[in-house]
Design an enzyme around this catalytic site. Structure first.
Site, PDB file in Angstrom:
ATOM      1  N   SER A  50       1.217   4.430   0.944  1.00  0.00           N
ATOM      2  CA  SER A  50      -0.071   4.766   0.353  1.00  0.00           C
ATOM      3  C   SER A  50       0.063   4.738  -1.166  1.00  0.00           C
ATOM      4  O   SER A  50       0.995   5.316  -1.728  1.00  0.00           O
ATOM      5  CB  SER A  50      -0.500   6.169   0.810  1.00  0.00           C
ATOM      6  N   ALA A  52       0.485   1.887  -2.833  1.00  0.00           N
ATOM      7  CA  ALA A  52       1.214   0.678  -3.238  1.00  0.00           C
ATOM      8  C   ALA A  52       0.287  -0.430  -3.723  1.00  0.00           C
ATOM      9  O   ALA A  52       0.732  -1.372  -4.383  1.00  0.00           O
ATOM     10  CB  ALA A  52       2.069   0.160  -2.085  1.00  0.00           C
ATOM     11  N   GLY A  53      -1.010  -0.327  -3.366  1.00  0.00           N
ATOM     12  CA  GLY A  53      -1.964  -1.326  -3.826  1.00  0.00           C
ATOM     13  C   GLY A  53      -2.471  -2.260  -2.749  1.00  0.00           C
ATOM     14  O   GLY A  53      -3.054  -3.302  -3.057  1.00  0.00           O
ATOM     15  N   LYS A  54      -2.290  -1.902  -1.493  1.00  0.00           N
ATOM     16  CA  LYS A  54      -2.667  -2.797  -0.390  1.00  0.00           C
ATOM     17  C   LYS A  54      -4.145  -3.145  -0.406  1.00  0.00           C
ATOM     18  O   LYS A  54      -4.516  -4.322  -0.333  1.00  0.00           O
ATOM     19  CB  LYS A  54      -2.297  -2.150   0.957  1.00  0.00           C
ATOM     20  N   SER A  55      -5.008  -2.151  -0.460  1.00  0.00           N
ATOM     21  CA  SER A  55      -6.454  -2.404  -0.423  1.00  0.00           C
ATOM     22  C   SER A  55      -6.906  -3.176  -1.658  1.00  0.00           C
ATOM     23  O   SER A  55      -7.710  -4.114  -1.563  1.00  0.00           O
ATOM     24  CB  SER A  55      -7.231  -1.079  -0.315  1.00  0.00           C
ATOM     25  N   SER A 122       1.065   0.752   8.259  1.00  0.00           N
ATOM     26  CA  SER A 122       1.859   0.276   9.402  1.00  0.00           C
ATOM     27  C   SER A 122       3.344   0.571   9.193  1.00  0.00           C
ATOM     28  O   SER A 122       4.139  -0.341   9.005  1.00  0.00           O
ATOM     29  CB  SER A 122       1.625  -1.214   9.656  1.00  0.00           C
TER      30      SER A 122
END
Length: 218
Positions: A50, A52-55, A122
């Site tokens: 959470s 890390a910049g995924k979205s 995930s």
């Protein structure tokens, strides 16, 4: 004349041994849809802690692909939990089911010819391997946003780490629950070192070979 073609290459998925359901094959092959759109459909699976910049990266990648005339869609972890997975919690079993559902949707979207970008923590390797098996290894591009926990906690865009440190949230990935990093991802990106633009550009270079098809003109 009625066209009754059946494409045996589009194999029926495993139905878990049920005998009361039947797979109905389409008269259109997935490859035909891919040629129609002029793109090789894949799922870009972004995994990481959470913060890390995924979205952020997923939606910017989607925007860039659409700007190039590509058909793409983001499956975001939080967004999915507003609908498709609203009945699930955050136990290991619920996390697995959440990933299974996301993978099944990604597979359907890929079959329709779309490029899919997912943004899910995930945290477990077995869940990501399940996603790979559902989607298909040839369509699954696992990208690890390997940003350090310290950086993610400093960013804390949703205020979750603060709540974890206060004891308001338990079982939080990277702090009180494990994160199992990919052993051999297609790509690793440290968003503490790469900007959003640089990260997206790197992913686009990875996707470029599958975006060279010609669309049908008639």
């Amino acid at each position: 004349m009625n066209d009754e073609r059946v494409f045996e290459t589009d194999a029926a998925p495993d139905c878990g041994g049920r005998i009361d359901v039947t797979w109905h094959r389409s008269a259109v092959a997935a490859a035909d849809r891919a040629r129609l759109l002029g793109q090789e459909p894949v799922t870009v699976w972004l995994t990481g802690l959470s913060g890390a910049g995924k979205s952020t990266i997923a939606f910017e990648l989607e925007r860039r692909l659409i700007a190039q005339g590509r058909l793409a869609f983001v499956l975001d972890g939080d967004n999915v939990r507003h609908g498709l997975s609203r009945d699930l919690g955050f136990s290991p079993e619920d996390r697995m089911e959440n990933i299974r559902r996301a993978a099944e949707v990604s597979k359907l979207f890929n079959d329709a010819g779309l490029l899919v970008v997912t943004a899910f923590i995930s945290p477990y390797r077995c869940d990501r391997e399940l996603a790979r098996a559902v989607i298909g290894a040839d369509r699954f591009i696992e990208i690890h946003l390997c940003t350090d926990l310290r950086v993610c906690e400093e960013r804390d865009p949703k205020g979750l780490y603060q709540k974890v440190r206060r004891g308001a949230i338990g079982g939080f990935t990277g702090v009180s629950a494990p994160y199992e990093p990919p052993e051999a991802p297609a790509m690793r990106i440290d968003t503490a070192r790469s900007t959003v633009e640089e990260s997206v550009a790197e992913i686009l270079r990875k996707l470029a070979p599958g975006l060279q098809q010609k669309r049908y003109t008639s």
